[in-house]
Scaffold this active site. Sequence first.
Site, PDB file in Angstrom:
ATOM      1  N   LYS A 184       0.721  -1.202  -0.054  1.00 20.03           N
ATOM      2  CA  LYS A 184      -0.099   0.012   0.025  1.00 20.03           C
ATOM      3  C   LYS A 184       0.897   1.239   0.167  1.00 20.03           C
ATOM      4  O   LYS A 184       1.957   1.229   0.268  1.00 20.03           O
ATOM      5  CB  LYS A 184      -1.056  -0.026   1.190  1.00 20.03           C
TER       6      LYS A 184
HETATM    7  C1  LIG Z   1      -9.853  -3.722  -0.157  1.00 19.38           C
HETATM    8  C2  LIG Z   1      -8.838  -4.267   0.780  1.00 19.38           C
HETATM    9  N1  LIG Z   1      -9.224  -4.741   2.116  1.00 19.38           N
HETATM   10  C3  LIG Z   1      -8.709  -5.163   2.952  1.00 19.38           C
HETATM   11  C4  LIG Z   1      -7.374  -5.457   2.814  1.00 19.38           C
HETATM   12  C5  LIG Z   1      -6.492  -6.267   4.001  1.00 19.38           C
HETATM   13  O1  LIG Z   1      -5.498  -5.427   4.293  1.00 19.38           O
HETATM   14  P1  LIG Z   1      -4.350  -6.122   5.372  1.00 19.38           P
HETATM   15  O2  LIG Z   1      -3.239  -6.673   4.508  1.00 19.38           O
HETATM   16  O3  LIG Z   1      -3.808  -4.769   6.059  1.00 19.38           O
HETATM   17  O4  LIG Z   1      -5.103  -6.898   6.249  1.00 19.38           O
HETATM   18  C6  LIG Z   1      -6.673  -5.032   1.467  1.00 19.38           C
HETATM   19  C7  LIG Z   1      -5.342  -5.454   1.462  1.00 19.38           C
HETATM   20  O5  LIG Z   1      -4.951  -5.860   0.308  1.00 19.38           O
HETATM   21  C8  LIG Z   1      -7.606  -4.661   0.582  1.00 19.38           C
HETATM   22  O6  LIG Z   1      -7.054  -4.339  -0.629  1.00 19.38           O
END
Ligand SMILES: Cc1ncc(COP(=O)(O)O)c(C=O)c1O
Length: 398
Positions: free
Chosen positions: A198
């Site tokens: 990200k």
């Molecule tokens: C739309 C969306 N929601 C949730 C997540 C989950 O994030 P994390 O990996 O920080 O748990 C991501 C990560 O790719 C995402 O793109």
Amino acid sequence: MPHNFSAISGNAPTFTEPLPVGQLYFPDWSRYEAAMRGIWERRYYTNHGPLAQELEASLAHFLNVKHVVCVANATIGLMMAAEALVLKGKVIVPSHTFIATAQSLKWCGLQPVFCDVEPSDHQIDPQQVVGLIDEDVSAILAVNLWGGACDVASLDVLAREYDLALYFDSAQAFGCAIDGVPLASFGQAEVFSFHATKVLSAAEGGCVTTNDDDVAARLRNIRSSYGAGRPTQVVKTSNGRISEAQAAIALMSLDDYPSIQAKNKALFDVYRSNLAGIPGLRILDPANVTSSNYQYAVCELDEDAFGLSRDQLLRLLQAENVIARRYFYPGTHRCKGFDDNADADAARLPVTERLCQVGFQLPLGSRLFAESALKISTLIKCAHEQASALRPLIAREY
Ligand SMILES: Cc1ncc(COP(=O)(O)O)c(C=O)c1O
């Protein structure tokens, strides 16, 4: 043999190193070392330490929101948000999103009701949301996708009219703004990811943002098993803490955000101008925002007009070390645990179904430079021009 595609005939690929999708921020080693030395000297690894506190304050300022609760990752942030909003029964959520969005509901004993997305920008379709509301629905979990935003204003009207909670998975939307207002203070809460892929990176991490004091108090109690903030009764607690090492990286990444965003935009512009006019290929502009983090180059491919299927193009690119990826595949409604009514859901989700077959992301991030984005665009253009010669050489499916 068609030109430009050396790997397909067993020669070295166009790029010597794989070019991945994802931001992959790495600060200068000297800055990283100094930050870690500070943690070492303070002898303080975790439990809402000075860097975690500094990060929350800096983010609250940057995002212009009252409360920022930093967490170990966005997935646990989404679970904590569902608990803090005291949701029950069903929650309307798009299927066209990362699996963690719906998984967070499952972990909280909530039932996802899958909604389709708009064909123009891949964001949740508010028209369909209305048709899915019944007395068991307690909330809408909308997703702000691709460095853009969904139709937040329409969803807000709906949520008020039907007395539903509205919160956002803004994992992909850090730094984006609607009419100059940063994403972070819309709905009852928003959840951001600071995963390595990200635009704001803590390697792993995230935050939940809210302007609601009670929601914030519940989040803080859930996050640390009552360990932080105003004591409030909550049914479930967890360990969603962010460590000092994660916070240190996020602080450096936040400092560098303006230059990272500018570089992303420059790369996106290279793709946009060089992919324009290729039959069957569409690159999506970030939707509904006045500023974007430009962390994604998301495309759709129409096989008939382009000459190759999406999967054939990806195979071709991956052989050249361009690790373009299909996103999201399969749709959440077809994933194990969510697929009890897959066929009925699919009938209601035609856009999601189509995007599973035609959507993909091109590399964009710290490993990419303008010349590489130009070269990738040229490869894609040549793939179209030489499609009939290439087609028999590439398998149709992964
Ligand atoms: C739309 C969306 N929601 C949730 C997540 C989950 O994030 P994390 O990996 O920080 O748990 C991501 C990560 O790719 C995402 O793109």
